[in-house]
Scaffold this motif. Sequence first.
Motif, PDB file in Angstrom:
ATOM      1  N   UNK A  82       1.010  -1.040   0.314  1.00 47.85           N
ATOM      2  CA  UNK A  82       0.159   0.169   0.167  1.00 47.85           C
ATOM      3  C   UNK A  82       0.658   1.172  -0.114  1.00 47.85           C
ATOM      4  N   UNK A  83       2.126   1.567   1.516  1.00 52.18           N
ATOM      5  CA  UNK A  83       2.710   2.197   0.841  1.00 52.18           C
ATOM      6  C   UNK A  83       3.692   3.018  -0.225  1.00 52.18           C
ATOM      7  N   UNK A  84       3.901   1.303  -0.985  1.00 50.61           N
ATOM      8  CA  UNK A  84       4.843   1.693  -2.557  1.00 50.61           C
ATOM      9  C   UNK A  84       3.755   1.989  -3.432  1.00 50.61           C
ATOM     10  N   UNK A  85       2.375   1.807  -3.196  1.00 48.87           N
ATOM     11  CA  UNK A  85       1.744   2.144  -4.274  1.00 48.87           C
ATOM     12  C   UNK A  85       1.316   3.538  -4.471  1.00 48.87           C
ATOM     13  N   UNK A  86       1.409   4.504  -2.944  1.00 52.75           N
ATOM     14  CA  UNK A  86       0.783   5.718  -3.548  1.00 52.75           C
ATOM     15  C   UNK A  86       1.822   6.559  -3.298  1.00 52.75           C
ATOM     16  N   UNK A  87       3.525   5.597  -3.211  1.00 53.79           N
ATOM     17  CA  UNK A  87       4.786   6.710  -3.551  1.00 53.79           C
ATOM     18  C   UNK A  87       4.750   6.435  -5.131  1.00 53.79           C
ATOM     19  N   UNK A  88       4.124   5.408  -6.330  1.00 51.95           N
ATOM     20  CA  UNK A  88       3.979   5.609  -6.892  1.00 51.95           C
ATOM     21  C   UNK A  88       3.766   6.830  -7.856  1.00 51.95           C
ATOM     22  N   UNK A  89       2.296   6.841  -7.092  1.00 52.19           N
ATOM     23  CA  UNK A  89       1.455   7.702  -7.499  1.00 52.19           C
ATOM     24  C   UNK A  89       1.637   9.241  -7.378  1.00 52.19           C
ATOM     25  N   UNK A  90       3.104   9.093  -6.005  1.00 47.57           N
ATOM     26  CA  UNK A  90       2.980  11.233  -6.140  1.00 47.57           C
ATOM     27  C   UNK A  90       4.554  11.542  -7.264  1.00 47.57           C
ATOM     28  N   UNK A  91       4.657  10.516  -8.073  1.00 46.58           N
ATOM     29  CA  UNK A  91       5.652  10.222  -8.864  1.00 46.58           C
ATOM     30  C   UNK A  91       4.953  10.816  -9.822  1.00 46.58           C
ATOM     31  N   UNK A  92       4.113  11.179  -9.872  1.00 52.56           N
ATOM     32  CA  UNK A  92       3.115  11.552 -11.511  1.00 52.56           C
ATOM     33  C   UNK A  92       3.420  12.998 -11.676  1.00 52.56           C
ATOM     34  N   UNK A  93       3.275  13.775 -12.926  1.00 49.65           N
ATOM     35  CA  UNK A  93       3.773  14.842 -12.592  1.00 49.65           C
ATOM     36  C   UNK A  93       5.097  15.316 -13.425  1.00 49.65           C
ATOM     37  N   UNK A  94       5.286  16.404 -13.085  1.00 51.69           N
ATOM     38  CA  UNK A  94       6.549  16.517 -14.464  1.00 51.69           C
ATOM     39  C   UNK A  94       7.328  16.671 -13.241  1.00 51.69           C
ATOM     40  N   UNK A  95       8.719  16.815 -13.862  1.00 49.81           N
ATOM     41  CA  UNK A  95       9.914  16.560 -13.516  1.00 49.81           C
ATOM     42  C   UNK A  95      10.447  17.543 -12.134  1.00 49.81           C
TER      43      UNK A  95
END
Length: 351
Positions: A53-66
């Motif tokens: 669950x924590x890793x899924x949230x972390x991945x989702x937070x890496x969206x958007x511009x660099x």
Amino acid sequence: MTSGVPQSLCERRPHVPADRLVQEMQPPPRFDAVRFDTYVPDPGQPSQAAAVAALGSFAAGLGGAHPSGSGRRRWFAKKPAAPAGPRGVYLDGGYGVGKTHLLASLWHATPADPSLKAFGTFVELTNLVGALGFQETVRTLSGHRLLCIDEFELDDPGDTVLVSSLLKKLAEAGVALAATSNTLPGKLGEGRFAAADFLREIQGLSAHFLPLRIDGEDYRHRGLPEAPAPYSDEVVTKTAYATDGASLDSFPGLLEHLARIHPSGYGALTEGLSMVCLTGVGPVPDQSTALRLVVLADRLYDREVPVLASGLPFDRLFSEEMLNGGYRKKYFRAISRLTALARDARELPGQ
């Protein structure tokens, strides 16, 4: 390749150019199809489901511009402001609890072009620095969204400082980081995990990392027997000749050959093989040879190449001194992975 004529690893001398090292920094073939929903948490270990669950949230937070403001950061561009929240995760657990599965799942789940995500072992990362140089490695990886490092090696002080310095530069460039690690000498089997050691060794970066503890036993051995009994030399040789894409080598000869190839080439050494057949498996004579064998075992496991062998079973490869020494975590991992590959060989038709 000619049907019925086995290849020989000892006749292969691969050369891997530096640009290929960068291009191949992706999850290995074994982990092509893994995702968070293909990880099966042990119901008795709630930390496993929590980590997913924590890793899924972390991945989702890496969206958007660099964070640098572009796909690839210019060398002299202004340093971006530090993003809120942790920019790194550390998967803390013993061997065989699925850390690599989860790390590869994070790579796949991160919403970025594959060319802007990098995945490799600690050894592969140090090989990249050796091939490109430190500054060029920083430049090459600075525009990435994510860097995943599997088996961060805490038992080599020099390489640990080198990679720690690299990670500091990449974190400043806005690259998200994820890592697993081995334990320091004297820690395996004592009920202690490596998070404190890891956070101390990545100098100045500990505040960037969220440790995720993953408890559990080695999934490769849950309810399974010990290393399967080896075959005879005759059966191994006959199988090699009867199997398209198989290799056939003597174990002592292979160990000598590994000393002539840089470990960065061990993946290329195993390319295109359907099975590795080894005769005369015996005790590994010294630590340098043992560490090379560990890297080969990792590459074979990554590529899901079954291993059929005669001689000693794989759980008797390393001496008691090695299994009680500073690199014992690596040796236990190699035994675990080679045993899994030996079981894979037994499940093939005709075995």
